[in-house]
Design an enzyme around this catalytic site. Structure first.
Site, PDB file in Angstrom:
ATOM      1  N   GLU A  79       0.843  -1.187   0.000  1.00  0.00           N
ATOM      2  CA  GLU A  79       0.000   0.000   0.000  1.00  0.00           C
ATOM      3  C   GLU A  79       0.886   1.248   0.000  1.00  0.00           C
ATOM      4  O   GLU A  79       0.451   2.334   0.359  1.00  0.00           O
ATOM      5  CB  GLU A  79      -0.961  -0.002   1.183  1.00  0.00           C
ATOM      6  CG  GLU A  79      -0.357  -0.251   2.541  1.00  0.00           C
ATOM      7  CD  GLU A  79      -1.420  -0.354   3.631  1.00  0.00           C
ATOM      8  OE1 GLU A  79      -2.053   0.686   3.943  1.00  0.00           O
ATOM      9  OE2 GLU A  79      -1.633  -1.451   4.151  1.00  0.00           O
ATOM     10  N   CYS A 110      -3.359  -4.065   4.391  1.00  0.00           N
ATOM     11  CA  CYS A 110      -2.356  -5.014   4.880  1.00  0.00           C
ATOM     12  C   CYS A 110      -2.614  -6.452   4.449  1.00  0.00           C
ATOM     13  O   CYS A 110      -1.832  -7.344   4.765  1.00  0.00           O
ATOM     14  CB  CYS A 110      -2.286  -4.938   6.405  1.00  0.00           C
ATOM     15  SG  CYS A 110      -1.819  -3.301   7.012  1.00  0.00           S
ATOM     16  N   HIS A 232      -1.560 -10.674  11.947  1.00  0.00           N
ATOM     17  CA  HIS A 232      -1.118  -9.391  11.413  1.00  0.00           C
ATOM     18  C   HIS A 232      -0.851  -8.470  12.598  1.00  0.00           C
ATOM     19  O   HIS A 232      -1.687  -8.347  13.505  1.00  0.00           O
ATOM     20  CB  HIS A 232      -2.201  -8.808  10.499  1.00  0.00           C
ATOM     21  CG  HIS A 232      -1.998  -7.353  10.204  1.00  0.00           C
ATOM     22  ND1 HIS A 232      -0.833  -6.871   9.647  1.00  0.00           N
ATOM     23  CD2 HIS A 232      -2.803  -6.278  10.414  1.00  0.00           C
ATOM     24  CE1 HIS A 232      -0.940  -5.558   9.515  1.00  0.00           C
ATOM     25  NE2 HIS A 232      -2.121  -5.178   9.974  1.00  0.00           N
TER      26      HIS A 232
END
Length: 387
Positions: A79, A110, A232
């Protein structure tokens, strides 16, 4: 046929900021950063490193004579893209000397590298004699003196995906949950992201619970079937909040083991910070290189989350000899060799910008010893150099 991750590579810039120093400078109790958020340091990218150079530097670690010519797919999840049209994967392909691969870039916050990994799984299933290179590469920016400043970072993770993998064989069962929400976004006109921190954390946990429940219903497995769960990690305390929601499903002994392995998965993130698309896989790599409690045949759970939002829960089985695919000592040395920035150096480096009018610009490369760097801009083109 088994398909999965054969090798993993890591790159992060050679400068970092100590977060105790940042806390003192911002008038914040350091415990809020190191305990409450769960971060100790954050990598700071110089102008000579962007999502392309970091991706290529990470990939250098996993490419060799045995797999280079077999790469038929190259996916860059990011990103922090450098172009609205041309995929950063094509720059990476050139810098790595790869040829004739399908090369493209994926964007979904993400989740991008996970989207690439799942695409690679399907590609290898259809082309078992070929391999895929999947990379998550990002620079997390929230701005100076903002609530998100402490959760910045920079780095890249590269993965070779193949049939008969030597590291982690992915299992076919996965569960996905997606909704259109506004927890985090970055419009084209902004260099820094916008985030609703508390709301994003609530959604992260809710999405985890949804995918976990679906996974249990689909497979009949429970938390007792896992030796470790990885997440994550925009900051290391966030994954812990999600993990704690299902820990009561395990015995006290199992809970202690899962928590211990969770901490092992956070060690690299505590030193590097948030690397967006690569953060889940930075946690996986940290777990494998820092924990001494894992064995071949162990099942690892992976929870991927991309704001906006999409999440996926999937699993992998550690392969015999997986330890031989790791480079823990090399990564430890890389992190130890970084230079700590002063607050003034950090703020200057953070505010440094490339020209936006395409004018010629040369970057000072004296302090960046990476093999692949961005050396400047000329006639609207980025000029990369492989040393």
């Amino acid at each position: 046929m088994q398909i999965g991750i054969d090798k993993m590579g890591l790159f992060t810039p050679n400068t970092y900021l100590d977060l105790v120093m940042l806390a003192n400078a911002r008038g914040v109790d350091p415990d809020k950063y190191t305990i409450g958020i769960g971060q100790d340091q954050m990598a700071i990218a110089p102008l000579s490193q962007d999502s392309v150079t970091m991706a290529a530097n990470a990939a250098l670690e996993v490419l060799d004579e045995d797999n280079r010519d077999a790469i038929g797919l190259l996916v860059l999840g990011t990103e922090s893209g450098i172009d609205q049209s041309k995929a950063g994967a094509l720059y990476v392909q050139h810098l790595l000397g790869l040829k004739n691969a399908r090369a493209f870039e994926i964007k979904e916050a993400c989740y991008g590298a996970t989207a690439g990994l799942m695409t690679a799984y399907d590609f290898v299933a259809a082309h078992p004699n070929q391999k895929a290179l999947v990379i998550g590469s990002d620079i997390a920016r929230y701005g100076l003196e903002t609530p998100g400043e402490v959760t910045q970072g920079a780095g890249a993770i590269a993965m070779v995906v193949s049939a008969t993998p030597h590291l982690l064989a992915l299992e076919p069962a996965t569960t996905v949950h997606s909704e259109d929400i506004q927890d985090f976004w970055r419009p084209n006109y902004s260099k820094e992201a916008f985030a609703r921190g508390k709301y994003s954390t609530e959604q992260y946990i809710a999405f985890f619970q949804a995918t976990w429940a679906d996974y249990r219903a689909q497979t009949g497995r429970s938390i007792t079937d896992f030796k470790a769960l990885t997440f994550h990690l925009p900051y290391t305390k966030m994954g812990l909040k999600a993990l704690r929601t299902i820990l009561p499903e395990a015995t006290e002994t199992q809970q202690a083991q899962l928590l211990d392995r969770y901490q092992a998965s956070t060690l690299y993130s505590r030193q590097i910070g948030n690397i967006y698309t690569g953060s889940l896989y930075l946690g996986l790599l940290s777990l494998l290189e820092q924990s001494e409690q894992l064995s071949a045949g162990d099942r690892i759970g992976l929870f991927s989350y991309g704001s906006g939002a999409i999440s996926e829960f999937f699993t992998g089985i550690l392969q015999p000899g997986f330890e031989n695919q790791l480079a823990g000592l090399k990564h430890k040395a890389m992190l130890a060799a970084r230079r700590q920035l002063t607050l003034a150096e950090y703020e200057t480096q953070f505010q440094a910008e490339l020209p936006e009018d395409g004018s010629e610009f040369e970057i000072d490369l004296a302090l960046d010893d990476a093999p692949i760097i961005l050396k400047g801009i000329k006639q609207h083109e980025r000029l990369y150099l492989k040393r």
